[in-house]
Design an enzyme around this catalytic site. Structure first.
Site, PDB file in Angstrom:
ATOM      1  N   ASP A 129       0.832  -1.210   0.000  1.00 11.76           N
ATOM      2  CA  ASP A 129       0.000   0.000   0.000  1.00 11.76           C
ATOM      3  C   ASP A 129       0.867   1.261   0.000  1.00 11.76           C
ATOM      4  OD1 ASP A 129      -2.310   1.475   0.014  1.00 11.76           O
ATOM      5  OD2 ASP A 129      -2.620   1.328   2.178  1.00 11.76           O
ATOM      6  N   HIS A 143       2.395   3.400  -9.048  1.00 14.57           N
ATOM      7  CA  HIS A 143       2.281   1.951  -9.267  1.00 14.57           C
ATOM      8  C   HIS A 143       3.498   1.424 -10.033  1.00 14.57           C
ATOM      9  CE1 HIS A 143      -1.590   2.010  -7.458  1.00 14.57           C
ATOM     10  NE2 HIS A 143      -2.190   2.670  -8.437  1.00 14.57           N
ATOM     11  N   ARG A 195     -11.879   2.054  -8.726  1.00 10.81           N
ATOM     12  CA  ARG A 195     -10.976   3.212  -8.859  1.00 10.81           C
ATOM     13  C   ARG A 195     -11.237   3.922 -10.189  1.00 10.81           C
ATOM     14  NH1 ARG A 195      -5.332   2.425  -5.756  1.00 10.81           N
ATOM     15  NH2 ARG A 195      -6.277   1.706  -3.844  1.00 10.81           N
ATOM     16  N   LEU A 241      11.712 -20.091  -5.060  1.00  8.81           N
ATOM     17  CA  LEU A 241      10.733 -19.194  -4.415  1.00  8.81           C
ATOM     18  C   LEU A 241       9.388 -19.339  -5.118  1.00  8.81           C
ATOM     19  CD1 LEU A 241      10.139 -16.657  -2.512  1.00  8.81           C
ATOM     20  CD2 LEU A 241      10.683 -15.256  -4.506  1.00  8.81           C
ATOM     21  N   GLU A 268       1.796 -13.626  11.820  1.00 13.84           N
ATOM     22  CA  GLU A 268       2.244 -12.481  12.606  1.00 13.84           C
ATOM     23  C   GLU A 268       2.065 -11.243  11.724  1.00 13.84           C
ATOM     24  OE1 GLU A 268       3.060 -12.558  15.740  1.00 13.84           O
ATOM     25  OE2 GLU A 268       2.783 -14.734  15.756  1.00 13.84           O
TER      26      GLU A 268
HETATM   27  C1  FPP Z   1      -2.126   0.075  -3.276  1.00 13.04           C
HETATM   28  O1  FPP Z   1      -1.615   1.395  -3.156  1.00 13.04           O
HETATM   29  C2  FPP Z   1      -1.516  -0.587  -4.428  1.00 13.04           C
HETATM   30  C3  FPP Z   1      -2.200  -1.139  -5.466  1.00 13.04           C
HETATM   31  C4  FPP Z   1      -3.671  -1.134  -5.534  1.00 13.04           C
HETATM   32  C5  FPP Z   1      -1.499  -1.721  -6.612  1.00 13.04           C
HETATM   33  C6  FPP Z   1      -0.247  -2.472  -6.282  1.00 13.04           C
HETATM   34  C7  FPP Z   1       0.517  -2.689  -7.526  1.00 13.04           C
HETATM   35  C8  FPP Z   1       1.864  -2.710  -7.611  1.00 13.04           C
HETATM   36  C9  FPP Z   1       2.774  -2.605  -6.455  1.00 13.04           C
HETATM   37  C10 FPP Z   1       2.524  -2.851  -8.924  1.00 13.04           C
HETATM   38  C11 FPP Z   1       2.716  -4.293  -9.267  1.00 13.04           C
HETATM   39  C12 FPP Z   1       1.640  -4.635 -10.152  1.00 13.04           C
HETATM   40  C13 FPP Z   1       1.499  -5.779 -10.828  1.00 13.04           C
HETATM   41  C14 FPP Z   1       0.527  -5.738 -11.869  1.00 13.04           C
HETATM   42  C15 FPP Z   1       2.266  -7.022 -10.598  1.00 13.04           C
HETATM   43  P1  FPP Z   1      -2.618   2.620  -3.267  1.00 13.04           P
HETATM   44  O2  FPP Z   1      -2.734   2.992  -4.700  1.00 13.04           O
HETATM   45  O3  FPP Z   1      -3.920   2.287  -2.619  1.00 13.04           O
HETATM   46  O4  FPP Z   1      -1.849   3.718  -2.475  1.00 13.04           O
HETATM   47  P2  FPP Z   1      -2.490   4.913  -1.627  1.00 13.04           P
HETATM   48  O5  FPP Z   1      -3.080   4.297  -0.397  1.00 13.04           O
HETATM   49  O6  FPP Z   1      -1.313   5.755  -1.319  1.00 13.04           O
HETATM   50  O7  FPP Z   1      -3.487   5.611  -2.501  1.00 13.04           O
END
Ligand code: FPP
Length: 247
Positions: A18, A35, A69, A129, A198
């Site tokens: 997140d 992202h 979203r 892994l 945990e």
């Molecule tokens: C949450 O942060 C993150 C996501 C919904 C997407 C996670 C995706 C990646 C880390 C990229 C990897 C992707 C793939 C396709 C393998 P948020 O957008 O909710 O952050 P915020 O809380 O700051 O708004």
């Protein structure tokens, strides 16, 4: 001889990645830039897991609720999934990573679905892994699909049969569940499997979650006493305080 507690590495690490959106917004960038940076952070995290001998990594990349979203963010994440297949799979394959995509694929394009299957098949023989990418996933979806599978086969629903019908039946439950970005909730991630994980909450935004942050999470994990419903005394082989002494 069992391993000293101080050197234990969690076998299965699960992560709610997140904070990508906030990382981008703080830099006056579009959310999708966060992202993209998140994908780079994920690539580094996989390498760090390989280096530390972690056996399973499970990440939450797109939740069943993320369809709500803004459309440009949803399509950006779909493009990132396609890009990650093209860009990352050859190196994952070469590094002994076995890929699994967990979630409801029906809403994804036919091309992406074919790409996911191909990536899984081409890494199926790898053993270093196991890497589970939860995409269009929700913990409630998983429990419902497992129950539906059993009902369709006319099988009795028990904890064991449900467990075996879950989308993560190929791996043991997570030992350590990390959430970055400062929020203190699990947001429909691994509801069934995290029963005894945990939990570790980090204030770092996911693009900033580096090796040192992973090591900190592992260090905290090592301080935890995992009792699985037992008492401390039982774990250390001592009689419980109320147990009468043998004559
Ligand atoms: C949450 O942060 C993150 C996501 C919904 C997407 C996670 C995706 C990646 C880390 C990229 C990897 C992707 C793939 C396709 C393998 P948020 O957008 O909710 O952050 P915020 O809380 O700051 O708004």
């Amino acid at each position: 001889m069992s391993e000293p507690a101080s050197s234990v590495v969690p076998h299965h690490v699960a992560i709610v990645m997140d904070g990508n959106g906030r990382w981008a917004t703080r830099r006056f960038l579009p959310r999708i830039a966060g992202h993209k940076q998140g994908l780079d952070s994920l690539t580094r995290c996989i390498k760090a897991c390989l280096a530390r001998g972690i056996g399973v990594l499970t990440v939450f990349a797109f939740s069943s609720e993320n369809w709500n979203r803004p459309p440009e963010e949803v399509s950006g994440l779909m493009e990132l999934l396609a890009l990650s297949l093209a860009r990352e799979v050859p190196s994952l394959k070469a590094n002994g990573v076995q890929l699994h995509f967990i979630g409801d694929r029906q809403r994804l394009s036919v091309k992406v679905q074919a790409g996911l299957t191909q990536a899984e098949l081409s890494t199926a023989g790898n053993q270093r892994l196991v890497f589970n990418v939860c995409f269009n996933y929700g913990g409630r979806w998983d429990i419902a699909q497992a129950a539906q599978k059993l009902a369709g086969r006319g099988e009795t629903i028990t904890e064991l049969s449900l467990d075996r019908a879950m989308a993560l039946a190929h791996v043991p439950d997570p030992d350590l569940l990390i959430r970055t970005g400062g929020e203190l909730r699990i947001s429909n991630f691994l509801l069934w499997q995290a029963a005894y994980s945990e939990l570790h909450f980090s204030d770092r935004l996911w693009p900033d979650f580096d090796e040192a942050a992973l090591d900190e999470a592992i260090a905290v994990f090592r301080t935890r006493e995992r009792r699985f419903g037992q008492t401390s005394a039982q774990l250390s082989g001592q009689p419980a305080p109320s147990t009468p002494k043998a004559a």
